[in-house]
Design a protein around this motif. Structure first.
Motif, short mmCIF file in Angstrom:
data_model
loop_
_atom_site.label_atom_id
_atom_site.label_comp_id
_atom_site.label_asym_id
_atom_site.label_seq_id
_atom_site.Cartn_x
_atom_site.Cartn_y
_atom_site.Cartn_z
N VAL A 292 0.84 -1.20 0.00
CA VAL A 292 0.00 0.00 0.00
C VAL A 292 0.87 1.25 0.00
O VAL A 292 0.63 2.20 -0.76
CB VAL A 292 -0.95 -0.01 1.21
N ALA A 446 -4.60 -3.31 -0.90
CA ALA A 446 -3.31 -3.52 -1.57
C ALA A 446 -3.52 -4.09 -2.97
O ALA A 446 -2.83 -3.68 -3.93
CB ALA A 446 -2.44 -4.46 -0.73
N LEU A 449 -4.75 -1.17 -5.23
CA LEU A 449 -3.69 -0.24 -5.62
C LEU A 449 -2.73 -0.87 -6.62
O LEU A 449 -2.20 -0.18 -7.50
CB LEU A 449 -2.92 0.23 -4.38
N VAL A 475 -8.13 0.92 6.97
CA VAL A 475 -7.53 1.65 5.86
C VAL A 475 -7.92 3.12 5.86
O VAL A 475 -7.05 4.01 5.77
CB VAL A 475 -7.91 0.99 4.52
#
Length: 750
Positions: A292, A446, A449, A475
């Motif tokens: 991340v 994650a 992204l 998050v």
């Protein structure tokens, strides 16, 4: 189950006459057993594969089934070696060995007599003395009988360790002929190789094998188990001291913990980070945090885009003109606060937009979608759940999907799940808008992204005051705390929303104030009741009073939300009450009973509202998705569910071994309700464990309702929710600190 350990089990001996049904996934079997006197009875249970003609001995209980009558429910089975020429011939003729039928069975027995099975196993070359058997055929017969005996020995071995037939079938299916050796070698490996085996089950097997409580195998497994338990509670790591405390409580000396932790680190089973009292991670969570940070750093370093060129008849290429274009194309008039949020969304590579109910997040999403259409920008809309994706689609008029489907998640048999959209195959989009970010856990974020590459812009929307994700991480909170991603908080409550008592009370609760209730013609009610009165009151509200008060509202649109699943006012107990009130069992009505994840029985009937309670990547059904039971088959123990509230409705068949993934959903926990909206929410308000009595749990519950909220319970408990801590719990996460270390603070927006 070891028959000798049962309290006076019934025993049933005989020969398998006919296998009526067998589910290969979980071993559930229905068969007819023939006694020596020729009388036949029905036997049901999770059993190893049995062939017609096999002598068997069952342990279990006699039961009277409402539809199928008297039958024997088997908990354990012993396959008895046939003795005597006639029994051996009948056994071989049954088809237990492929390629051996009645004719060949007769020849074998005529040649070798009572020693036939011994010859097949120990001297297979002698089989060629029988007409019709060559070397290859002899080898096949030998291997088939050997496999049968290995299966039988594996089941006897596992049942002797207290393993039930259904789990024994899964273990043998995984390890085959090496079952006994693999289990003896390391029973804790079962946790990672066999579905349905957790630490407690593996530990019980290990104790039965005589493995010491402080053995390195056990301590390493215990370390991973405690980290997995922490992940289920939302944490991404545990401090080493806390982890050691958990492990030492299980009878492990401190030096044994230190040695096992180092061994687990060397083997790559854990990641240890930091000095002093370091953080101990499961590798996938450590990698997700690092990923991340790395991906956000790449996205944030992209230069801010220039204003798009003017179109025909446009006078300027400024961002103010772009905002005006979005308003014109959407037919909306944005507030100054919304205009600023839109400007950030159009100019920043990554932006977070957060706000409570009634502050215009949905309006802003419509404006962003309208601008993307006007400028022919490829827009991808995604949400963590199917229900949230459907609402986003309704708001924007454009297709929206779950994050899993956006990333083209697919299940490959034998390999597992894969995201086809990833770093090497990113999303083909100019703008990606993700709604309900508070629900997105760290591993999924994650993955998201990883599939976004510059110059794609990322817009993240959500309510920072809602509960964090069911999965590990927090998050949205961490991104806001890190202050490395530009963010806008919408605070203005618009007039129409401000008139709603639900919206007003949501903001009062967020501020630590008691809600206002029971106003004339209002939509927010509080009924005072003692805890023992609540189950009856809630049932009556859902079944009778609310449908009478709102004639257009069927009971199926009333959702009961609970702080917890346990206790007389928890979701589990209320589900059973509500099911009997709304969908009661009737004579002759089909139903299937199964054990849930917590070991409690669940009865499923056609018409029941149910929820998927863990991700099933093979079926593409995910934790928290709601459906309706449309068919049940008691004989095969299957349940068919239609999930029609998702972005892609589907019909899913559950076998008996998969029913633990379903729960009744007339009542559910507030956590499981995230991303949902219901016309009416009913919530018991009672004293529960203090960690759950938080403002954001109550806030999340009441903001699920569109038309009405009815709270039932104690005023002092309600005051504790409203004036208690903002968060349910502080989750262990290093994402915010890691982001501050890894990402330079972006320039202030121009």
């Amino acid at each position: 189950m070891n028959p000798s350990d049962r309290q006076r089990p019934d025993r049933l001996d005989g020969r398998v006459a006919r296998v009526t049904f067998r589910n290969p996934d979980n071993g559930f079997t229905v068969l007819r057993l023939e006694h020596e006197n020729g009388h036949r009875v029905t036997v049901v249970g999770h059993l190893p594969e049995l062939k017609e003609g096999q002598p068997v001995r069952f342990y279990g209980r006699w039961a009277d089934h409402a539809r199928y009558g008297r039958q024997f429910e088997a908990d354990a089975v012993e396959v008895v070696e046939p003795t005597g020429v006639e029994a051996i011939e009948r056994y071989l003729a049954s088809g237990v060995i492929p390629g051996v039928g009645p004719v060949l069975a007769k020849r074998l027995v005529e040649r070798f007599g009572a020693r036939t099975l011994e010859v097949i196993e120990d001297s297979p070359r002698r089989l060629t003395q029988v007409p019709g058997i060559g070397r290859q055929k002899a080898r096949q017969i030998h291997q088939a009988l050997k496999a049968q005996r290995e299966t039988r020995e594996s089941f006897i071995f596992l049942q002797g360790l207290g393993v039930g037939p259904a789990l024994a079938a899964r273990i043998h299916q995984t390890y085959g002929e090496r079952t006994i050796a693999r289990v003896k070698e390391d029973p804790y490996q079962l946790i990672y190789d066999v579905r349905g085996v957790g630490f407690l089950t593996a530990d019980r097997i290990a104790r039965s094998l005589g493995i010491a409580p402080d053995s390195p195998q056990r301590v390493q497994a215990l370390i991973r188990y405690r980290l997995q338990e922490a992940a289920l509670a939302g944490h991404t790591f545990l401090r080493q001291s806390e982890l050691e405390e958990h492990v030492v409580q299980e009878g492990v000396p401190p030096e044994g913990f230190q040695q096992a932790l180092e061994a687990a680190r060397v083997r790559g089973h854990v990641v240890v980070e930091g000095e002093g009292d370091p953080a101990v991670y499961l590798p996938y969570l450590f990698e997700a945090e690092v990923e991340v940070c790395r991906r956000l750093q790449v996205l944030l370093e992209r230069p801010a885009p220039a204003a798009p060129p003017c179109g025909s008849g446009e006078r300027t290429g400024s961002w103010e003109a772009e905002i005006a274009l979005a308003e014109a194309r959407s037919g909306l008039k944005l507030s100054d606060e919304q205009r600023e949020a839109l400007r950030q969304a159009l100019t920043q590579p990554v932006v977070i937009i957060t706000g409570g109910p009634g502050t215009g997040k949905t309006t802003l999403a419509r404006a962003i979608a309208a601008w993307c259409q006007a400028r022919q920008q490829r827009l991808v809309l995604a949400s963590p759940t199917g229900r949230a994706a459907r609402r986003l689609q309704e708001a924007t008029g454009l297709p929206a999907r779950t994050i899993h489907r956006t990333l083209e998640f697919t299940y490959v048999p034998g390999v597992g799940g894969r995201f086809l959209r990833n770093g090497s195959n990113p999303l083909e989009a100019d703008v990606v808008l993700v709604d309900e970010l508070s629900m997105v856990d760290l591993p999924l974020f994650a993955r998201l992204l990883a599939a976004i590459a510059p110059p794609t812009r990322l817009i993240l929307m959500g309510d920072a005051d809602q509960l964090p994700s069911v999965g590990p991480g927090q998050v949205l909170q961490d991104l806001l705390e890190a202050e490395v991603v530009p963010s806008v908080r919408l605070r203005q409550i618009f007039r129409q929303a401000a008139e709603s008592l639900i919206v007003q009370n949501a903001h009062r609760i967020r501020a630590g104030e008691l809600p206002v209730w029971n106003k004339p013609d209002g939509e927010f009610f509080f009924i005072q009741a003692e805890p023992e009165e609540i189950p009856d009151l809630v049932t009556d509200l859902v079944q009778r009073r609310l449908p009478a008060f709102l004639p257009d509202l069927p009971p199926g649109q009333i959702q009961v939300l609970c702080a917890t699943r346990k206790g007389p006012n928890g979701a589990d107990a209320l589900n059973r009450r509500l099911q009997e009130a709304l969908n009661p069992g009737r004579p002759g009505q089909a139903e299937v009973t199964a054990l849930g994840l917590e070991g409690e029985p669940e009865r499923f009937r056609v018409g029941d509202r149910v929820m998927q309670v863990r991700n099933n990547y093979e079926k593409m059904v995910f934790n928290g998705e709601l459906g309706r039971v449309v068919a049940v088959d008691p004989e095969e123990e299957t349940v068919t569910v239609v999930f029609d509230e998702t972005d892609e409705p589907q019909e899913v068949l559950y076998t008996s071994g998969e029913l633990e993934e379903l729960q009744l959903a007339y009542a559910t926990s507030v956590h499981k309700s995230q991303g949902s909206e219901y016309p009416v929410v009913v919530m018991p308000i009672v004293w529960v464990m203090p960690a759950l009595m938080s403002r954001n749990l109550l806030y999340t519950a009441i903001t699920r309702a569109k038309r009405m909220v009815v709270l039932v319970g104690q005023v002092d408990a309600l005051a504790r929710y409203c004036r208690g801590p903002q968060a349910v719990e502080v989750r262990a996460s290093r994402l915010a600190a890691r982001l501050r270390e890894a990402v330079a603070r972006p320039d202030e927006p121009r």
